[in-house]
Design a protein around this motif. Structure first.
Motif, PDB file in Angstrom:
ATOM      1  N   ARG A  89       1.988   1.936  -3.401  1.00 42.28           N
ATOM      2  CA  ARG A  89       0.887   2.467  -4.233  1.00 42.28           C
ATOM      3  C   ARG A  89       0.655   3.944  -3.948  1.00 42.28           C
ATOM      4  O   ARG A  89       0.427   4.742  -4.865  1.00 42.28           O
ATOM      5  CB  ARG A  89      -0.411   1.691  -3.950  1.00 42.28           C
ATOM      6  N   LEU A  90       0.710   4.319  -2.668  1.00 39.32           N
ATOM      7  CA  LEU A  90       0.512   5.724  -2.294  1.00 39.32           C
ATOM      8  C   LEU A  90       1.657   6.595  -2.824  1.00 39.32           C
ATOM      9  O   LEU A  90       1.443   7.755  -3.194  1.00 39.32           O
ATOM     10  CB  LEU A  90       0.386   5.863  -0.774  1.00 39.32           C
TER      11      LEU A  90
ATOM     12  N   LEU B 247      -5.161   3.768   7.498  1.00 44.09           N
ATOM     13  CA  LEU B 247      -6.209   3.601   6.472  1.00 44.09           C
ATOM     14  C   LEU B 247      -7.358   4.602   6.626  1.00 44.09           C
ATOM     15  O   LEU B 247      -8.528   4.221   6.784  1.00 44.09           O
ATOM     16  CB  LEU B 247      -6.774   2.165   6.523  1.00 44.09           C
TER      17      LEU B 247
ATOM     18  N   TYR C 149      -7.351  -0.422  -2.543  1.00 41.15           N
ATOM     19  CA  TYR C 149      -6.427  -1.438  -2.021  1.00 41.15           C
ATOM     20  C   TYR C 149      -7.153  -2.372  -1.046  1.00 41.15           C
ATOM     21  O   TYR C 149      -6.999  -3.595  -1.103  1.00 41.15           O
ATOM     22  CB  TYR C 149      -5.261  -0.743  -1.309  1.00 41.15           C
ATOM     23  N   GLU C 150      -7.961  -1.783  -0.151  1.00 39.32           N
ATOM     24  CA  GLU C 150      -8.707  -2.603   0.826  1.00 39.32           C
ATOM     25  C   GLU C 150      -9.703  -3.523   0.126  1.00 39.32           C
ATOM     26  O   GLU C 150      -9.854  -4.689   0.498  1.00 39.32           O
ATOM     27  CB  GLU C 150      -9.438  -1.693   1.820  1.00 39.32           C
TER      28      GLU C 150
ATOM     29  N   PHE D 130      -5.990  10.113  -2.329  1.00 39.22           N
ATOM     30  CA  PHE D 130      -5.333   9.126  -1.476  1.00 39.22           C
ATOM     31  C   PHE D 130      -6.348   8.195  -0.819  1.00 39.22           C
ATOM     32  O   PHE D 130      -6.107   6.976  -0.713  1.00 39.22           O
ATOM     33  CB  PHE D 130      -4.468   9.824  -0.420  1.00 39.22           C
ATOM     34  N   MET D 131      -7.492   8.739  -0.392  1.00 40.73           N
ATOM     35  CA  MET D 131      -8.501   7.873   0.238  1.00 40.73           C
ATOM     36  C   MET D 131      -9.100   6.898  -0.767  1.00 40.73           C
ATOM     37  O   MET D 131      -9.417   5.751  -0.432  1.00 40.73           O
ATOM     38  CB  MET D 131      -9.578   8.723   0.927  1.00 40.73           C
TER      39      MET D 131
ATOM     40  N   MET E 280      -0.585   6.848   6.666  1.00 40.13           N
ATOM     41  CA  MET E 280      -1.810   6.532   5.908  1.00 40.13           C
ATOM     42  C   MET E 280      -1.939   5.021   5.685  1.00 40.13           C
ATOM     43  O   MET E 280      -3.029   4.453   5.847  1.00 40.13           O
ATOM     44  CB  MET E 280      -1.791   7.228   4.539  1.00 40.13           C
ATOM     45  N   SER E 281      -0.820   4.377   5.325  1.00 43.36           N
ATOM     46  CA  SER E 281      -0.893   2.950   5.029  1.00 43.36           C
ATOM     47  C   SER E 281      -1.100   2.121   6.296  1.00 43.36           C
ATOM     48  O   SER E 281      -1.549   0.981   6.232  1.00 43.36           O
ATOM     49  CB  SER E 281       0.349   2.475   4.270  1.00 43.36           C
TER      50      SER E 281
ATOM     51  N   SER F 131     -10.478   6.917   5.989  1.00 47.97           N
ATOM     52  CA  SER F 131     -11.542   6.795   4.984  1.00 47.97           C
ATOM     53  C   SER F 131     -12.484   7.997   4.992  1.00 47.97           C
ATOM     54  O   SER F 131     -13.375   8.102   4.156  1.00 47.97           O
ATOM     55  CB  SER F 131     -12.347   5.511   5.221  1.00 47.97           C
TER      56      SER F 131
ATOM     57  N   LEU G  34       0.837  -1.207   0.000  1.00 50.98           N
ATOM     58  CA  LEU G  34       0.000   0.000   0.000  1.00 50.98           C
ATOM     59  C   LEU G  34       0.869   1.253   0.000  1.00 50.98           C
ATOM     60  O   LEU G  34       0.576   2.221  -0.719  1.00 50.98           O
ATOM     61  CB  LEU G  34      -0.947   0.005   1.204  1.00 50.98           C
TER      62      LEU G  34
ATOM     63  N   ILE H 191      -6.585   4.101  -1.110  1.00 52.72           N
ATOM     64  CA  ILE H 191      -6.641   3.226   0.077  1.00 52.72           C
ATOM     65  C   ILE H 191      -7.862   2.314   0.008  1.00 52.72           C
ATOM     66  O   ILE H 191      -7.783   1.102   0.273  1.00 52.72           O
ATOM     67  CB  ILE H 191      -6.635   4.072   1.370  1.00 52.72           C
TER      68      ILE H 191
END
Length: 595
Positions: A522-523, A554, A586-587, A579-580, A550-551, A556, A519, A583
């Motif tokens: 990815r960010l 998480l 990814y989740e 960014f959210m 952030m990773s 939201s 993650l 995330i």
């Protein structure tokens, strides 16, 4: 006023509290007291004048030594919604005049200038039309001839202050000031010594290490292979070394750029920007690169060559880990570097008193390379801290390598150097010991020496590396000019007589820096895409520290996102959604894989 300062800190910079020393410096400046602030690199010096700039009336003038630093700072301030500009030689005459007029009309809260501007009478007259309430002197050690980056133009600051109808409050900030340099700053800017706030020089996120008696190229390649794609700087003493290392790394498949004064200005700027924008991961450079570089995610600084003094070393090494994340500061010590630094001092146009001071500083730098005590403690003592505790996380504090007795091998080498009458260099000594039979050995009749072939069970390279070890441990010393010869040092005598034994620790192996989560990577990609759209370096969007948080957390919702360190209202509005969404995606992907 303290509550207002905390409110501004959270609103613009996304932090809930001040770091050590920041609140005291800010309180002093808001109360109208001139202040010298000494904080380690990455300790948040810029916040110390940026917060007062937003709370005081009028404009804050920031004197900064490098064009690249000014642009970085102004970009970062613009990104959080603070009106700032710079005036320097990169602008056309008309653009500079327009910005100065806009500053006089109160358009900007912060105006960055180079110290050389203070030598222009027209510029000094223009300053009088500005409502300047605070003057911040960045890299304030540049004002002292006893510092390591003396800039004569800094001496014009006190005269400039006298030009204002009402003298502004002064903040002088630096990360590398010895007690002598600190006293000089106070004297030259007329700041009382009791208005110095020093938070200490320790950087607990930095891992200091000295590698000596090993092949530097082999260690460097091993380190970069284990830490591929991590951003870092490699410092070398000469342009020739920079060119060679950069070419060597490129051939080995590493993403590397270079920076030195022999390149055109365009090449230097392009290579620096490629590094700052994360397009290349490693920059190989001379010390012409770096003062004021604001890139926060430099994970390692490796000195391939010996720096000229502790101040220069700590400033350069301190470019690692400005975001507070764990980072490496590694010095690859080679004894021949001492001669090069002495040559630089000899060839300089310094007066004899300054040369003597530089030689003394070089001796202290060499001492750092040989000490077996805590490396960070050695640096802190240099900067005037008394009896610092061991850091427990430097290369010396953590060294658990076994020692092996190499006395017999040492006696063979030392005896060979003596038999060769201390007239030859390392390669010839290694050839004799290895039993080489090339033309030079035969023509000089060196094959008739009793030490010829004494170490023929080893390669010439292994013997040469062992000679480097003996030189690094001060059993041998280098003499002469461009082609140095080996000579016995004082402590070699006891070894040859059998009165002292020689022990050698095993080789130091490079280790891998922390591996980040999928993650986090990815960010980083999201950050880079946003940075490319806005033409700013990625770390201006968010630091690695913010991405790591952030990773882990998480976020939201907007409220959750504002809780991340480094997220203020402006950054939430500009970047929060991107960014959210990353995330959440990814989740969702992780959940579907589990299903």
């Amino acid at each position: 006023m303290q509550d207002e300062a905390l409110k501004v800190l959270k609103q613009y910079f996304g932090y809930d509290g001040f770091r050590k020393g920041q609140d005291e410096i800010i309180s002093n400046l808001l109360a109208g007291r001139d202040t010298v602030g000494i904080m380690p690199t990455g300790g948040g010096k810029s916040i110390c004048y940026q917060i007062p700039a937003l709370l005081l009336p009028g404009t804050t003038l920031v004197i900064s030594p490098l064009i690249s630093l000014m642009k970085d700072q102004v970009d970062a301030l613009a990104d959080v919604g603070i009106a700032a500009t710079f005036i320097n030689s990169s602008l056309s005459f008309n653009e500079g005049r327009n910005r100065l007029a806009a500053a006089a009309s109160g358009k900007y809260k912060l105006v960055y200038i180079a110290p050389e501007r203070l030598e222009l009478p027209d510029f000094l007259q223009a300053l009088q039309r500005m409502d300047v309430s605070l003057v911040a002197v960045d890299e304030a050690h540049c004002i002292s001839q006893w510092g390591h980056d003396f800039r004569p133009s800094y001496r014009k600051i006190e005269a400039m202050l006298a030009h204002f109808p009402k003298r502004p409050v002064v903040a002088a900030l630096t990360a590398t000031a010895t007690p002598r340099v600190t006293a000089d700053i106070c004297r030259l800017l007329q700041i009382p010594q009791n208005q110095v706030i020093a938070t200490g020089f320790a950087r607990d996120n930095l891992f200091f290490q000295v590698i000596r008696g090993q092949n530097p190229d082999a260690f460097l390649t091993d380190y970069l292979r284990k830490n591929r794609d991590q951003p870092g700087i490699i410092y070398a003493a000469t342009r020739k070394d920079v060119d060679r290392l950069c070419s060597q790394l490129a051939k080995a498949g590493f993403s590397a750029g270079k920076y030195h004064a022999g390149l055109s200005e365009k090449e230097r700027v392009d290579n620096q920007e490629r590094f700052i924008y994360d397009d290349v991961s490693v920059l190989v450079a001379t010390n012409a690169f770096g003062m004021g570089i604001n890139k926060s995610n430099v994970r390692f600084v490796i000195h391939y060559s010996l720096p000229r003094n502790i101040e220069a070393y700590y400033q350069e090494a301190g470019r690692a880990g400005r975001d507070g994340e764990k980072s490496d500061c590694i010095l690859l010590f080679s004894p021949q570097d001492i001669r090069l630094q002495k040559f630089f001092i000899d060839q300089s146009d310094m007066d004899e008193a300054l040369k003597k001071e530089e030689y003394h500083k070089l001796d202290q730098m060499i001492g750092y390379c040989h000490t077996e005590s805590c490396l960070q403690g050695y640096i802190l003592r240099y900067f005037g801290e008394e009896d610092p505790e061991p850091c427990h996380h430097c290369g010396n504090c953590l060294d658990t390598r076994e020692k092996s007795d190499v006395t017999v091998a040492a006696q063979k080498v030392l005896s060979c150097v003596k038999r060769m009458r201390e007239r030859y260099g390392k390669l010839m000594v290694a050839k004799v010991l290895a039993g080489a039979s090339d033309q030079k050995i035969l023509s000089f009749r060196l094959d008739r020496l009793p030490t010829y072939g004494l170490m023929k069970d080893q390669t010439q390279k292994q013997i040469a590396d062992f000679i480097d070890f003996l030189t690094g441990e001060q059993y041998l010393e280098l003499r002469g000019g461009a082609y140095p010869t080996l000579a016995l040092a004082t402590r070699a005598v006891a070894v040859l007589k059998g009165e002292e034994r020689v022990f050698k620790k095993g080789a130091v192996h490079a280790v891998q820096l922390e591996v980040h989560s999928e993650l986090f990577e990815r960010l980083k990609q999201v950050r880079k895409e946003l940075a490319q759209k806005e033409y700013v370096p990625p770390y201006i969007i968010f630091s690695d520290q913010s991405l790591r948080e952030m990773s882990a957390r998480l976020p939201s919702t907007d409220r959750d996102f504002l809780m991340i360190k480094g997220v203020g209202q402006q950054k939430l509005e500009k970047y929060g959604l991107a960014f959210m969404e990353a995330i959440a995606a990814y989740e969702a992907a992780a959940t579907s894989e589990e299903g």
